[in-house]
Design a protein around this motif. Structure first.
Motif, PDB file in Angstrom:
ATOM      1  N   LEU A  77       3.239   1.129   2.259  1.00 35.23           N
ATOM      2  CA  LEU A  77       4.546   0.557   1.921  1.00 35.23           C
ATOM      3  C   LEU A  77       4.846  -0.687   2.757  1.00 35.23           C
ATOM      4  O   LEU A  77       5.494  -1.615   2.277  1.00 35.23           O
ATOM      5  N   VAL A  78       4.373  -0.705   4.005  1.00 35.79           N
ATOM      6  CA  VAL A  78       4.516  -1.908   4.831  1.00 35.79           C
ATOM      7  C   VAL A  78       3.768  -3.071   4.191  1.00 35.79           C
ATOM      8  O   VAL A  78       4.273  -4.204   4.128  1.00 35.79           O
ATOM      9  N   GLU A  79       2.566  -2.807   3.705  1.00 31.09           N
ATOM     10  CA  GLU A  79       1.784  -3.851   3.051  1.00 31.09           C
ATOM     11  C   GLU A  79       2.503  -4.367   1.813  1.00 31.09           C
ATOM     12  O   GLU A  79       2.507  -5.584   1.545  1.00 31.09           O
ATOM     13  N   ILE A  80       3.121  -3.471   1.058  1.00 32.03           N
ATOM     14  CA  ILE A  80       3.867  -3.893  -0.133  1.00 32.03           C
ATOM     15  C   ILE A  80       5.073  -4.720   0.272  1.00 32.03           C
ATOM     16  O   ILE A  80       5.391  -5.737  -0.349  1.00 32.03           O
ATOM     17  N   ALA A  81       5.765  -4.310   1.340  1.00 27.38           N
ATOM     18  CA  ALA A  81       6.943  -5.046   1.807  1.00 27.38           C
ATOM     19  C   ALA A  81       6.590  -6.466   2.224  1.00 27.38           C
ATOM     20  O   ALA A  81       7.380  -7.406   2.027  1.00 27.38           O
ATOM     21  N   LEU A  82       5.389  -6.643   2.789  1.00 27.48           N
ATOM     22  CA  LEU A  82       4.944  -7.967   3.219  1.00 27.48           C
ATOM     23  C   LEU A  82       4.381  -8.795   2.064  1.00 27.48           C
ATOM     24  O   LEU A  82       4.010  -9.960   2.256  1.00 27.48           O
ATOM     25  N   GLY A  83       4.281  -8.201   0.876  1.00 28.80           N
ATOM     26  CA  GLY A  83       3.739  -8.911  -0.276  1.00 28.80           C
ATOM     27  C   GLY A  83       2.237  -8.838  -0.383  1.00 28.80           C
ATOM     28  O   GLY A  83       1.633  -9.556  -1.188  1.00 28.80           O
ATOM     29  N   LEU A  84       1.607  -7.949   0.402  1.00 33.88           N
ATOM     30  CA  LEU A  84       0.145  -7.803   0.377  1.00 33.88           C
ATOM     31  C   LEU A  84      -0.246  -6.779  -0.690  1.00 33.88           C
ATOM     32  O   LEU A  84      -0.784  -5.713  -0.404  1.00 33.88           O
ATOM     33  N   TYR A  85      -0.007  -7.131  -1.945  1.00 34.98           N
ATOM     34  CA  TYR A  85      -0.185  -6.174  -3.035  1.00 34.98           C
ATOM     35  C   TYR A  85      -1.658  -5.819  -3.248  1.00 34.98           C
ATOM     36  O   TYR A  85      -1.986  -4.671  -3.563  1.00 34.98           O
ATOM     37  N   THR A  86      -2.555  -6.783  -3.091  1.00 34.92           N
ATOM     38  CA  THR A  86      -3.983  -6.493  -3.246  1.00 34.92           C
ATOM     39  C   THR A  86      -4.436  -5.488  -2.191  1.00 34.92           C
ATOM     40  O   THR A  86      -5.138  -4.518  -2.494  1.00 34.92           O
ATOM     41  N   LEU A  87      -4.035  -5.719  -0.946  1.00 35.30           N
ATOM     42  CA  LEU A  87      -4.396  -4.822   0.138  1.00 35.30           C
ATOM     43  C   LEU A  87      -3.789  -3.440  -0.075  1.00 35.30           C
ATOM     44  O   LEU A  87      -4.432  -2.417   0.194  1.00 35.30           O
ATOM     45  N   ALA A  88      -2.542  -3.391  -0.568  1.00 37.44           N
ATOM     46  CA  ALA A  88      -1.883  -2.107  -0.802  1.00 37.44           C
ATOM     47  C   ALA A  88      -2.615  -1.299  -1.875  1.00 37.44           C
ATOM     48  O   ALA A  88      -2.790  -0.083  -1.733  1.00 37.44           O
ATOM     49  N   LEU A  89      -3.046  -1.970  -2.946  1.00 40.11           N
ATOM     50  CA  LEU A  89      -3.782  -1.260  -4.001  1.00 40.11           C
ATOM     51  C   LEU A  89      -5.124  -0.768  -3.483  1.00 40.11           C
ATOM     52  O   LEU A  89      -5.532   0.371  -3.770  1.00 40.11           O
ATOM     53  N   LEU A  90      -5.823  -1.588  -2.711  1.00 41.09           N
ATOM     54  CA  LEU A  90      -7.095  -1.170  -2.115  1.00 41.09           C
ATOM     55  C   LEU A  90      -6.881   0.003  -1.171  1.00 41.09           C
ATOM     56  O   LEU A  90      -7.668   0.965  -1.156  1.00 41.09           O
ATOM     57  N   HIS A  91      -5.808  -0.061  -0.392  1.00 38.61           N
ATOM     58  CA  HIS A  91      -5.458   1.026   0.523  1.00 38.61           C
ATOM     59  C   HIS A  91      -5.187   2.310  -0.248  1.00 38.61           C
ATOM     60  O   HIS A  91      -5.649   3.399   0.138  1.00 38.61           O
ATOM     61  N   LEU A  92      -4.459   2.201  -1.345  1.00 39.79           N
ATOM     62  CA  LEU A  92      -4.128   3.370  -2.168  1.00 39.79           C
ATOM     63  C   LEU A  92      -5.395   4.043  -2.697  1.00 39.79           C
ATOM     64  O   LEU A  92      -5.541   5.266  -2.621  1.00 39.79           O
ATOM     65  N   LEU A  93      -6.311   3.240  -3.223  1.00 45.07           N
ATOM     66  CA  LEU A  93      -7.541   3.793  -3.794  1.00 45.07           C
ATOM     67  C   LEU A  93      -8.402   4.453  -2.713  1.00 45.07           C
ATOM     68  O   LEU A  93      -8.917   5.568  -2.903  1.00 45.07           O
ATOM     69  N   SER A 141       4.492 -13.246  -2.063  1.00 50.37           N
ATOM     70  CA  SER A 141       5.149 -13.753  -0.860  1.00 50.37           C
ATOM     71  C   SER A 141       6.579 -13.244  -0.868  1.00 50.37           C
ATOM     72  O   SER A 141       7.418 -13.737  -1.615  1.00 50.37           O
ATOM     73  N   VAL A 142       6.861 -12.235  -0.041  1.00 50.06           N
ATOM     74  CA  VAL A 142       8.169 -11.597  -0.066  1.00 50.06           C
ATOM     75  C   VAL A 142       8.978 -11.972   1.174  1.00 50.06           C
ATOM     76  O   VAL A 142      10.046 -12.565   1.088  1.00 50.06           O
ATOM     77  N   LEU A 143       8.480 -11.618   2.355  1.00 54.75           N
ATOM     78  CA  LEU A 143       9.223 -11.821   3.586  1.00 54.75           C
ATOM     79  C   LEU A 143       8.724 -13.055   4.337  1.00 54.75           C
ATOM     80  O   LEU A 143       7.643 -13.573   4.084  1.00 54.75           O
ATOM     81  N   ALA A 144       9.521 -13.496   5.301  1.00 60.14           N
ATOM     82  CA  ALA A 144       9.191 -14.670   6.098  1.00 60.14           C
ATOM     83  C   ALA A 144       8.013 -14.365   7.030  1.00 60.14           C
ATOM     84  O   ALA A 144       7.741 -13.201   7.336  1.00 60.14           O
ATOM     85  N   PRO A 145       7.316 -15.418   7.500  1.00 60.09           N
ATOM     86  CA  PRO A 145       6.192 -15.202   8.431  1.00 60.09           C
ATOM     87  C   PRO A 145       6.595 -14.431   9.685  1.00 60.09           C
ATOM     88  O   PRO A 145       5.750 -13.771  10.298  1.00 60.09           O
ATOM     89  N   LEU A 146       7.869 -14.522  10.078  1.00 59.96           N
ATOM     90  CA  LEU A 146       8.329 -13.791  11.255  1.00 59.96           C
ATOM     91  C   LEU A 146       8.107 -12.296  11.093  1.00 59.96           C
ATOM     92  O   LEU A 146       7.736 -11.602  12.053  1.00 59.96           O
ATOM     93  N   ALA A 147       8.305 -11.775   9.886  1.00 60.70           N
ATOM     94  CA  ALA A 147       8.093 -10.350   9.638  1.00 60.70           C
ATOM     95  C   ALA A 147       6.627  -9.984   9.832  1.00 60.70           C
ATOM     96  O   ALA A 147       6.314  -8.902  10.347  1.00 60.70           O
ATOM     97  N   ASP A 148       5.742 -10.886   9.451  1.00 57.72           N
ATOM     98  CA  ASP A 148       4.305 -10.654   9.636  1.00 57.72           C
ATOM     99  C   ASP A 148       3.953 -10.590  11.124  1.00 57.72           C
ATOM    100  O   ASP A 148       3.181  -9.737  11.567  1.00 57.72           O
ATOM    101  N   VAL A 149       4.544 -11.476  11.913  1.00 59.68           N
ATOM    102  CA  VAL A 149       4.285 -11.496  13.355  1.00 59.68           C
ATOM    103  C   VAL A 149       4.827 -10.232  14.014  1.00 59.68           C
ATOM    104  O   VAL A 149       4.150  -9.599  14.838  1.00 59.68           O
TER     105      VAL A 149
END
Length: 455
Positions: free
Chosen positions: A244-260, A377-385
């Motif tokens: 869910l953190v990955e989805i919140a950051l907009g990392l949808y590809t990583l989230a789907l790979l993580h799910l599988l 691209s959902v949240l600002a780079p600050l959230a990523d840091v």
């Protein structure tokens, strides 16, 4: 007229996962429950749950999707109560029922708001409209916020996690089905409606804060557990939070790979949990070597180098994903460096080769899935840091708990974590206050069981 059932590339991937899990769990159940008087009842409930999951994934109408969502919960409830005479199973199912009903009501409200916002109940049409918009109204933001809350509830995020920990009372195939499949529905919901989440920074922020907090606490609590199944259950809470953190950051590809990957691993882990006890005991009997600071530094530098090389082949989407990879490879390499003997060079080379293989597998999976679920691209780079710093802090805390738990301050944290932060006790009290629970009498349950077996 729009189709009520549709198949998209994302749904095809998810349906393939469901088919794989269904075959494995069905065959395991048929063997494991041989001689069980209520085997037919179990297999019937399992078939209904799998059918409901496929129906929900195929649904292209808000009403059908909601009906399938409810159908999954009701069918799963029968599996959780396969041994209804067990008080812990009754309590877990009771808590699960309350959270499920709450999630279903919130999902219904979210769908009503989305219908008002986009003037359509067709999910495909709704997603297409959201993809070309640049903003949402207040009701639209509220709808996405409700979807986030529903996902958090479905993924058993803290403090509504207790039922997931206690359903280990159910047969092992139920645990495999739940942890490898059903628990992922929260993430699947957000992936399907990701264009909406991309338009709502407040909802994405809520998702990030709640999921990141749950990930950190669940991952640390897991380190204090001894029971194999309970450790796996806490691992699921942490992994779902990370997804869910990955989805919140907009990392949808990583989230789907993580799910599988998580689904396949958890199905294997639960169905193989009996042998996991032997592996755990063997690890406990082996010589325990405490790594020195230089070992951690060397492993960290080697992992950073490998991830940097991987970044040249396929650029990583964010700083937090790079940090996660570095920390994971560090943990993989460290044991080979800690033991000083003549075989250490060979062990290090083998660990490096294994790390390269995992990175290659990761890059291959990401490359294939990025066309199906592109990174947004959902949240600002600050959230990523901030997320990267939290992951680093989690890593340091896990090392302290593992190797320095005798220190007074660390020991106090260990005791609090061993009690699960007392979060489940609080959640149970609130649950029972909202919906009082009375344990069924064994005689009534036995009579019910006999009736079911006759059927």
């Amino acid at each position: 007229m729009n189709s009520l059932l549709t198949v998209t590339p994302l749904k095809l991937v998810l349906l393939a996962l469901v088919a794989l899990l269904a075959v494995v769990i069905w065959r395991y159940s048929a063997t494991a429950l041989a001689g069980e008087p209520n085997k037919l009842r179990f297999m019937r409930a399992l078939a209904l749950t799998l059918t409901a999951t496929v129906f929900t994934l195929l649904s292209n109408h808000l009403m059908l999707f909601w009906l399938g969502w409810c159908w999954i919960s009701l069918s799963l409830q029968q599996l959780l109560l396969f041994y209804p005479e067990r008080p812990r199973a009754q309590l877990a199912a009771h808590k699960k029922a309350l959270s499920a009903r709450t999630g279903e009501l919130l999902l219904a409200l979210a769908f009503i708001l989305l219908y008002v916002e986009f003037n359509t109940a067709d999910i495909g049409n709704l997603i297409n409209q959201a993809s070309i918009q640049s903003s949402l109204s207040v009701s639209g933001h509220l709808a996405v916020g409700l979807l986030v809350i529903v996902a958090l509830i479905k993924c058993a995020q803290l403090p509504l996690h207790g039922w997931l920990i206690q359903v280990v009372e159910a047969p092992t195939p139920v645990s495999a089905l739940l942890h490898a499949g059903i628990i992922n529905l929260g993430g699947i919901l957000l992936l399907i409606f990701s264009p909406l989440l991309s338009l709502s920074a407040p909802a994405a922020t809520l998702l990030l804060v709640a999921a990141l907090t749950s990930t950190v606490l669940a991952a640390l609590i897991m380190t204090t557990r001894i029971s194999i199944k309970v450790r796996l259950a806490w691992s699921t809470v942490a992994q779902m939070g990370l997804m869910l953190v990955e989805i919140a950051l907009g990392l949808y590809t990583l989230a789907l790979l993580h799910l599988l990957a998580h689904s396949c691993y958890k199905a294997y882990a639960f169905l193989y949990s009996g042998n996991a006890v032997n592996h755990y005991l063997a690890a406990q009997l082996a010589d325990q070597i405490e790594p020195q600071t230089r070992h951690w530094v060397l492993a960290l530098l080697a992992a950073a180098l490998l991830v940097a090389l991987a970044h040249q082949l396929l650029p990583l989407s964010s700083l937090s994903s790079a940090v996660l990879l570095v920390l994971a490879i560090t943990v993989l390499l460290m044991p080979s460096m800690a033991r000083a003997d003549s075989r250490r060079p060979w062990r290090v080379m083998l660990a490096l080769a294994y790390g390269v293989g995992l990175l290659a597998l990761y890059l291959s999976g990401k490359y294939m899935l990025q066309q199906i679920m592109p990174t947004g691209s959902v949240l600002a780079p600050l959230a990523d840091v901030v997320t990267s710093l939290v992951f680093s802090g989690l890593f340091v805390m896990a090392v302290l708990l593992r190797y320095h738990s005798r220190h007074r301050a660390v020991n106090r944290v260990f005791i609090w974590l061993n009690a699960g932060g007392y979060l489940d006790e609080w959640a149970t009290k609130v649950t029972l206050k909202i919906w009082p629970y009375h344990s069924k009498k064994t005689a009534d349950i036995s009579a019910l069981t006999q009736v079911e077996s006759v059927k």
